[in-house]
Design a protein around this motif. Structure first.
Motif, PDB file in Angstrom:
ATOM      1  N   HIS A   4       8.944   2.745 -11.678  1.00 49.31           N
ATOM      2  CA  HIS A   4       9.890   2.037 -10.819  1.00 49.31           C
ATOM      3  C   HIS A   4       9.165   1.397  -9.633  1.00 49.31           C
ATOM      4  O   HIS A   4       9.461   0.262  -9.261  1.00 49.31           O
ATOM      5  CB  HIS A   4      10.987   2.974 -10.324  1.00 49.31           C
ATOM      6  N   LEU A   5       8.210   2.118  -9.053  1.00 49.09           N
ATOM      7  CA  LEU A   5       7.497   1.557  -7.905  1.00 49.09           C
ATOM      8  C   LEU A   5       6.586   0.414  -8.331  1.00 49.09           C
ATOM      9  O   LEU A   5       6.430  -0.556  -7.584  1.00 49.09           O
ATOM     10  CB  LEU A   5       6.728   2.642  -7.164  1.00 49.09           C
ATOM     11  N   ASP A   6       5.998   0.503  -9.508  1.00 43.44           N
ATOM     12  CA  ASP A   6       5.218  -0.633 -10.018  1.00 43.44           C
ATOM     13  C   ASP A   6       6.125  -1.853 -10.167  1.00 43.44           C
ATOM     14  O   ASP A   6       5.773  -2.961  -9.784  1.00 43.44           O
ATOM     15  CB  ASP A   6       4.575  -0.301 -11.374  1.00 43.44           C
ATOM     16  N   TYR A   7       7.316  -1.631 -10.742  1.00 37.58           N
ATOM     17  CA  TYR A   7       8.276  -2.725 -10.913  1.00 37.58           C
ATOM     18  C   TYR A   7       8.728  -3.258  -9.551  1.00 37.58           C
ATOM     19  O   TYR A   7       8.805  -4.465  -9.335  1.00 37.58           O
ATOM     20  CB  TYR A   7       9.488  -2.265 -11.723  1.00 37.58           C
ATOM     21  N   THR A   8       9.035  -2.346  -8.625  1.00 38.79           N
ATOM     22  CA  THR A   8       9.511  -2.743  -7.303  1.00 38.79           C
ATOM     23  C   THR A   8       8.474  -3.601  -6.587  1.00 38.79           C
ATOM     24  O   THR A   8       8.808  -4.613  -5.966  1.00 38.79           O
ATOM     25  CB  THR A   8       9.845  -1.499  -6.454  1.00 38.79           C
ATOM     26  N   LYS A   9       7.220  -3.189  -6.680  1.00 34.85           N
ATOM     27  CA  LYS A   9       6.145  -3.939  -6.023  1.00 34.85           C
ATOM     28  C   LYS A   9       6.069  -5.362  -6.571  1.00 34.85           C
ATOM     29  O   LYS A   9       6.033  -6.332  -5.817  1.00 34.85           O
ATOM     30  CB  LYS A   9       4.822  -3.201  -6.239  1.00 34.85           C
ATOM     31  N   ALA A  10       6.096  -5.489  -7.892  1.00 32.62           N
ATOM     32  CA  ALA A  10       6.019  -6.821  -8.516  1.00 32.62           C
ATOM     33  C   ALA A  10       7.274  -7.631  -8.219  1.00 32.62           C
ATOM     34  O   ALA A  10       7.206  -8.823  -7.914  1.00 32.62           O
ATOM     35  CB  ALA A  10       5.819  -6.674 -10.019  1.00 32.62           C
TER      36      ALA A  10
ATOM     37  N   ASP B  37       0.829  -1.200   0.000  1.00 32.81           N
ATOM     38  CA  ASP B  37       0.000   0.000   0.000  1.00 32.81           C
ATOM     39  C   ASP B  37       0.868   1.256   0.000  1.00 32.81           C
ATOM     40  O   ASP B  37       0.543   2.240  -0.666  1.00 32.81           O
ATOM     41  CB  ASP B  37      -0.930   0.025   1.217  1.00 32.81           C
ATOM     42  N   GLU B  38       1.974   1.229   0.747  1.00 30.89           N
ATOM     43  CA  GLU B  38       2.864   2.387   0.786  1.00 30.89           C
ATOM     44  C   GLU B  38       3.494   2.621  -0.580  1.00 30.89           C
ATOM     45  O   GLU B  38       3.540   3.748  -1.070  1.00 30.89           O
ATOM     46  CB  GLU B  38       3.951   2.192   1.841  1.00 30.89           C
ATOM     47  N   LEU B  39       3.986   1.549  -1.195  1.00 26.65           N
ATOM     48  CA  LEU B  39       4.560   1.685  -2.532  1.00 26.65           C
ATOM     49  C   LEU B  39       3.497   2.163  -3.516  1.00 26.65           C
ATOM     50  O   LEU B  39       3.750   3.027  -4.351  1.00 26.65           O
ATOM     51  CB  LEU B  39       5.126   0.342  -3.007  1.00 26.65           C
ATOM     52  N   GLY B  40       2.315   1.588  -3.404  1.00 30.53           N
ATOM     53  CA  GLY B  40       1.232   1.954  -4.300  1.00 30.53           C
ATOM     54  C   GLY B  40       0.822   3.408  -4.143  1.00 30.53           C
ATOM     55  O   GLY B  40       0.551   4.092  -5.136  1.00 30.53           O
ATOM     56  N   ASP B  41       0.764   3.889  -2.908  1.00 30.22           N
ATOM     57  CA  ASP B  41       0.366   5.284  -2.666  1.00 30.22           C
ATOM     58  C   ASP B  41       1.366   6.261  -3.277  1.00 30.22           C
ATOM     59  O   ASP B  41       0.974   7.259  -3.897  1.00 30.22           O
ATOM     60  CB  ASP B  41       0.239   5.561  -1.167  1.00 30.22           C
ATOM     61  N   ILE B  42       2.641   5.982  -3.126  1.00 36.42           N
ATOM     62  CA  ILE B  42       3.663   6.870  -3.682  1.00 36.42           C
ATOM     63  C   ILE B  42       3.626   6.822  -5.203  1.00 36.42           C
ATOM     64  O   ILE B  42       3.672   7.855  -5.873  1.00 36.42           O
ATOM     65  CB  ILE B  42       5.061   6.495  -3.154  1.00 36.42           C
ATOM     66  N   GLY B  43       3.529   5.629  -5.759  1.00 38.84           N
ATOM     67  CA  GLY B  43       3.444   5.487  -7.211  1.00 38.84           C
ATOM     68  C   GLY B  43       2.207   6.157  -7.774  1.00 38.84           C
ATOM     69  O   GLY B  43       2.252   6.804  -8.822  1.00 38.84           O
ATOM     70  N   HIS B  44       1.083   6.033  -7.061  1.00 40.17           N
ATOM     71  CA  HIS B  44      -0.166   6.656  -7.515  1.00 40.17           C
ATOM     72  C   HIS B  44      -0.051   8.181  -7.475  1.00 40.17           C
ATOM     73  O   HIS B  44      -0.536   8.873  -8.384  1.00 40.17           O
ATOM     74  CB  HIS B  44      -1.329   6.172  -6.646  1.00 40.17           C
TER      75      HIS B  44
ATOM     76  N   LEU C 298      10.353  17.146 -15.345  1.00 42.44           N
ATOM     77  CA  LEU C 298       9.532  16.734 -14.213  1.00 42.44           C
ATOM     78  C   LEU C 298       8.580  15.611 -14.611  1.00 42.44           C
ATOM     79  O   LEU C 298       8.373  14.663 -13.842  1.00 42.44           O
ATOM     80  CB  LEU C 298       8.757  17.922 -13.648  1.00 42.44           C
ATOM     81  N   LEU C 299       8.024  15.665 -15.812  1.00 43.11           N
ATOM     82  CA  LEU C 299       7.162  14.587 -16.299  1.00 43.11           C
ATOM     83  C   LEU C 299       7.938  13.269 -16.369  1.00 43.11           C
ATOM     84  O   LEU C 299       7.428  12.213 -15.971  1.00 43.11           O
ATOM     85  CB  LEU C 299       6.586  14.930 -17.675  1.00 43.11           C
ATOM     86  N   GLN C 300       9.163  13.334 -16.878  1.00 42.90           N
ATOM     87  CA  GLN C 300       9.986  12.125 -16.955  1.00 42.90           C
ATOM     88  C   GLN C 300      10.282  11.582 -15.556  1.00 42.90           C
ATOM     89  O   GLN C 300      10.257  10.362 -15.337  1.00 42.90           O
ATOM     90  CB  GLN C 300      11.291  12.414 -17.690  1.00 42.90           C
ATOM     91  N   ALA C 301      10.559  12.465 -14.610  1.00 45.39           N
ATOM     92  CA  ALA C 301      10.842  12.029 -13.241  1.00 45.39           C
ATOM     93  C   ALA C 301       9.618  11.352 -12.623  1.00 45.39           C
ATOM     94  O   ALA C 301       9.741  10.299 -11.984  1.00 45.39           O
ATOM     95  CB  ALA C 301      11.284  13.213 -12.382  1.00 45.39           C
ATOM     96  N   CYS C 302       8.439  11.936 -12.818  1.00 44.80           N
ATOM     97  CA  CYS C 302       7.208  11.342 -12.275  1.00 44.80           C
ATOM     98  C   CYS C 302       6.944   9.978 -12.900  1.00 44.80           C
ATOM     99  O   CYS C 302       6.579   9.023 -12.202  1.00 44.80           O
ATOM    100  CB  CYS C 302       6.017  12.262 -12.524  1.00 44.80           C
ATOM    101  N   ALA C 303       7.122   9.883 -14.212  1.00 42.28           N
ATOM    102  CA  ALA C 303       6.909   8.602 -14.896  1.00 42.28           C
ATOM    103  C   ALA C 303       7.904   7.565 -14.397  1.00 42.28           C
ATOM    104  O   ALA C 303       7.548   6.407 -14.163  1.00 42.28           O
ATOM    105  CB  ALA C 303       7.045   8.780 -16.400  1.00 42.28           C
ATOM    106  N   HIS C 304       9.148   7.971 -14.206  1.00 40.90           N
ATOM    107  CA  HIS C 304      10.179   7.059 -13.722  1.00 40.90           C
ATOM    108  C   HIS C 304       9.832   6.548 -12.324  1.00 40.90           C
ATOM    109  O   HIS C 304       9.926   5.344 -12.052  1.00 40.90           O
ATOM    110  CB  HIS C 304      11.542   7.760 -13.712  1.00 40.90           C
ATOM    111  N   ILE C 305       9.405   7.441 -11.442  1.00 48.83           N
ATOM    112  CA  ILE C 305       9.051   7.046 -10.081  1.00 48.83           C
ATOM    113  C   ILE C 305       7.876   6.074 -10.106  1.00 48.83           C
ATOM    114  O   ILE C 305       7.908   5.013  -9.479  1.00 48.83           O
ATOM    115  CB  ILE C 305       8.710   8.280  -9.215  1.00 48.83           C
ATOM    116  N   SER C 306       6.842   6.427 -10.840  1.00 48.88           N
ATOM    117  CA  SER C 306       5.653   5.573 -10.908  1.00 48.88           C
ATOM    118  C   SER C 306       5.985   4.198 -11.480  1.00 48.88           C
ATOM    119  O   SER C 306       5.620   3.168 -10.910  1.00 48.88           O
ATOM    120  CB  SER C 306       4.577   6.251 -11.754  1.00 48.88           C
TER     121      SER C 306
END
Length: 153
Positions: A110-116, A41-48, A100-108
């Motif tokens: 990366h967290l999706d990948y990290t979660k899986a 949930d924490e990873l998901g919240d940050i990615g979201h 900034l768009l690239q950074a947001c996409a990278h974070i989102s």
């Protein structure tokens, strides 16, 4: 105190903290709960949040572009130096928004990948630890992460 000595002391202190599973201090796990836990949930919240920022910024970060370009070209065409400066500001803003768009996409992403990846790693580790066998009578064979080190000493 020399840098090398201070660095050595800091590394030793960090190593001691890392080796104290269930110890006091910090924001680590509570005493008796030494397993490392990352909530999906924490990873998901940050990615979201990063995903929402991306979507909002993509729309709103460019809303004044057409009007600003027209104004800059008009001022420049009328011989005002302000027009060229205005055009340069627009280009700089556009680069910053894209970054900034690239950074947001990278974070989102990366967290999706990290979660899986974390889930797959946890499942693999659980399977490997079940191979070791039960730790206590009536146990299902799973070894808590805090007990793993005893198998490598």
């Amino acid at each position: 105190m020399s840098f090398a000595k201070e660095w050595g002391e800091l590394k030793a202190a960090a190593a001691m903290r890392l080796n104290q599973a269930g110890g006091t201090g910090g924001s680590g796990p509570a005493k008796g709960s030494a397993d490392y836990v990352v909530s999906d949930d924490e990873l998901g919240d940050i990615g979201h949040a990063a995903f929402n920022l991306f979507n909002g910024l993509e729309r709103t970060g460019k809303h004044a572009k057409a009007a600003s370009e027209t104004a800059g070209k008009g001022l420049k065409g009328d011989g005002f130096d302000t027009g060229a400066a205005f055009t340069e500001v627009i280009e700089t803003w556009e680069k910053q928004v894209k970054t900034l768009l690239q950074a947001c996409a990278h974070i989102s992403n990366h967290l999706d990948y990290t979660k899986a990846s974390k889930k797959a790693d946890d499942e693999w580790i659980e399977t490997q630890l079940r191979i070791v066998g039960p730790v206590a009578p009536g146990d299902d064979g799973a070894v808590p992460a805090s007990q793993i080190s005893k198998y490598f000493r």
